[in-house]
Design a protein around this motif. Sequence first.
Motif, mmCIF file in Angstrom:
data_model
loop_
_atom_site.group_PDB
_atom_site.id
_atom_site.type_symbol
_atom_site.label_atom_id
_atom_site.label_comp_id
_atom_site.label_asym_id
_atom_site.label_seq_id
_atom_site.Cartn_x
_atom_site.Cartn_y
_atom_site.Cartn_z
ATOM 1 N N CYS A 1 0.847 -1.177 0.000
ATOM 2 C CA CYS A 1 0.000 0.000 0.000
ATOM 3 C C CYS A 1 0.890 1.237 0.000
ATOM 4 O O CYS A 1 2.043 1.194 0.431
ATOM 5 N N ALA A 2 0.340 2.298 -0.504
ATOM 6 C CA ALA A 2 1.067 3.553 -0.624
ATOM 7 C C ALA A 2 0.104 4.706 -0.387
ATOM 8 O O ALA A 2 -1.115 4.560 -0.541
ATOM 9 N N ARG A 3 0.668 5.845 -0.055
ATOM 10 C CA ARG A 3 -0.169 6.991 0.315
ATOM 11 C C ARG A 3 0.416 8.268 -0.254
ATOM 12 O O ARG A 3 1.638 8.479 -0.282
ATOM 13 N N ARG A 4 -0.478 9.119 -0.732
ATOM 14 C CA ARG A 4 -0.101 10.459 -1.154
ATOM 15 C C ARG A 4 -1.308 11.340 -0.961
ATOM 16 O O ARG A 4 -2.395 10.861 -0.646
ATOM 17 N N LEU A 5 -1.149 12.615 -1.162
ATOM 18 C CA LEU A 5 -2.220 13.546 -0.832
ATOM 19 C C LEU A 5 -3.418 13.367 -1.766
ATOM 20 O O LEU A 5 -4.560 13.314 -1.318
ATOM 21 N N PHE A 6 -3.181 13.300 -3.073
ATOM 22 C CA PHE A 6 -4.253 13.172 -4.043
ATOM 23 C C PHE A 6 -3.998 11.981 -4.954
ATOM 24 O O PHE A 6 -2.871 11.655 -5.256
ATOM 25 N N CYS A 7 -5.118 11.349 -5.425
ATOM 26 C CA CYS A 7 -4.968 10.268 -6.387
ATOM 27 C C CYS A 7 -4.753 10.833 -7.783
ATOM 28 O O CYS A 7 -3.783 10.530 -8.437
ATOM 29 N N LEU A 8 -5.702 11.589 -8.260
ATOM 30 C CA LEU A 8 -5.710 12.202 -9.576
ATOM 31 C C LEU A 8 -5.359 11.175 -10.646
ATOM 32 O O LEU A 8 -5.607 9.999 -10.523
ATOM 33 N N GLY A 9 -4.728 11.591 -11.715
ATOM 34 C CA GLY A 9 -4.455 10.688 -12.820
ATOM 35 C C GLY A 9 -3.222 9.839 -12.648
ATOM 36 O O GLY A 9 -2.976 8.945 -13.447
ATOM 37 N N SER A 10 -2.433 10.093 -11.630
ATOM 38 C CA SER A 10 -1.178 9.369 -11.478
ATOM 39 C C SER A 10 -1.267 8.289 -10.418
ATOM 40 O O SER A 10 -0.246 7.816 -9.937
ATOM 41 N N TRP A 11 -2.464 7.871 -10.032
ATOM 42 C CA TRP A 11 -2.616 6.945 -8.929
ATOM 43 C C TRP A 11 -1.907 5.632 -9.174
ATOM 44 O O TRP A 11 -1.564 4.943 -8.232
ATOM 45 N N SER A 12 -1.731 5.225 -10.412
ATOM 46 C CA SER A 12 -1.142 3.916 -10.703
ATOM 47 C C SER A 12 0.367 3.965 -10.915
ATOM 48 O O SER A 12 0.978 2.945 -11.237
ATOM 49 N N ARG A 13 0.959 5.128 -10.755
ATOM 50 C CA ARG A 13 2.403 5.267 -10.951
ATOM 51 C C ARG A 13 3.124 5.158 -9.628
ATOM 52 O O ARG A 13 2.950 6.005 -8.750
ATOM 53 N N PRO A 14 3.968 4.150 -9.479
ATOM 54 C CA PRO A 14 4.696 4.005 -8.210
ATOM 55 C C PRO A 14 5.547 5.229 -7.880
ATOM 56 O O PRO A 14 5.691 5.579 -6.705
ATOM 57 N N ASP A 15 6.097 5.880 -8.895
ATOM 58 C CA ASP A 15 6.985 7.021 -8.610
ATOM 59 C C ASP A 15 6.225 8.247 -8.127
ATOM 60 O O ASP A 15 6.833 9.234 -7.724
ATOM 61 N N ALA A 16 4.903 8.182 -8.151
ATOM 62 C CA ALA A 16 4.098 9.305 -7.655
ATOM 63 C C ALA A 16 3.846 9.222 -6.159
ATOM 64 O O ALA A 16 3.270 10.137 -5.576
ATOM 65 N N PHE A 17 4.271 8.138 -5.531
ATOM 66 C CA PHE A 17 4.038 7.929 -4.103
ATOM 67 C C PHE A 17 5.359 7.903 -3.351
ATOM 68 O O PHE A 17 6.340 7.311 -3.809
ATOM 69 N N SER A 18 5.353 8.519 -2.181
ATOM 70 C CA SER A 18 6.573 8.551 -1.382
ATOM 71 C C SER A 18 6.455 7.732 -0.102
ATOM 72 O O SER A 18 7.461 7.380 0.500
ATOM 73 N N ALA A 19 5.244 7.424 0.327
ATOM 74 C CA ALA A 19 5.030 6.642 1.545
ATOM 75 C C ALA A 19 4.573 5.236 1.152
ATOM 76 O O ALA A 19 3.567 5.085 0.455
ATOM 77 N N TRP A 20 5.313 4.246 1.647
ATOM 78 C CA TRP A 20 5.052 2.853 1.267
ATOM 79 C C TRP A 20 5.063 1.960 2.501
ATOM 80 O O TRP A 20 5.794 2.209 3.457
ATOM 81 N N GLY A 21 4.284 0.902 2.416
ATOM 82 C CA GLY A 21 4.381 -0.138 3.412
ATOM 83 C C GLY A 21 5.461 -1.135 3.024
ATOM 84 O O GLY A 21 6.089 -1.023 1.961
#
Length: 127
Positions: free
Chosen positions: A98-118
């Motif tokens: 799982c991963a977390r970021r402030l907004f999903c928007l159009g980049s929700w499926s890009r791993p590089d768009a997320f900085s917090a990971w389990g």
Amino acid sequence: QVDLVESGGGSVQAGGSLRLSCTASGVTDSRACMAWFRQTPGKEREGVAAIAITTGGTNTYYADFAKARLSVSRDDAKNTVYLQMHSLKPEDTGTYYCARRLFCLGSWSRPDAFSAWGQGTQVTVSS
């Protein structure tokens, strides 16, 4: 600092079901975009599903392969997001994150768009 902890992985036979959980700690805004990714053998990490709370309600996002068999939900009182998986197939075998970021928007499926990971939870589906 946000910490994400996944659980619920395991070994099942094809056609079985699993429910993964991801609990976040250290969060100040429960409305953030929470996403599930997976890394299957020999493939790059890919987006599975995501969920976000917006002013208009709850939005969910799914990869094409996930739409018919997987369902994402969240319980903000528990800071937890779930991934319910049905009709599992051997090709679903992999590590789910799982991963977390402030907004999903159009980049929700890009791993590089997320900085917090389990740390990930292993799912193994046998034929």
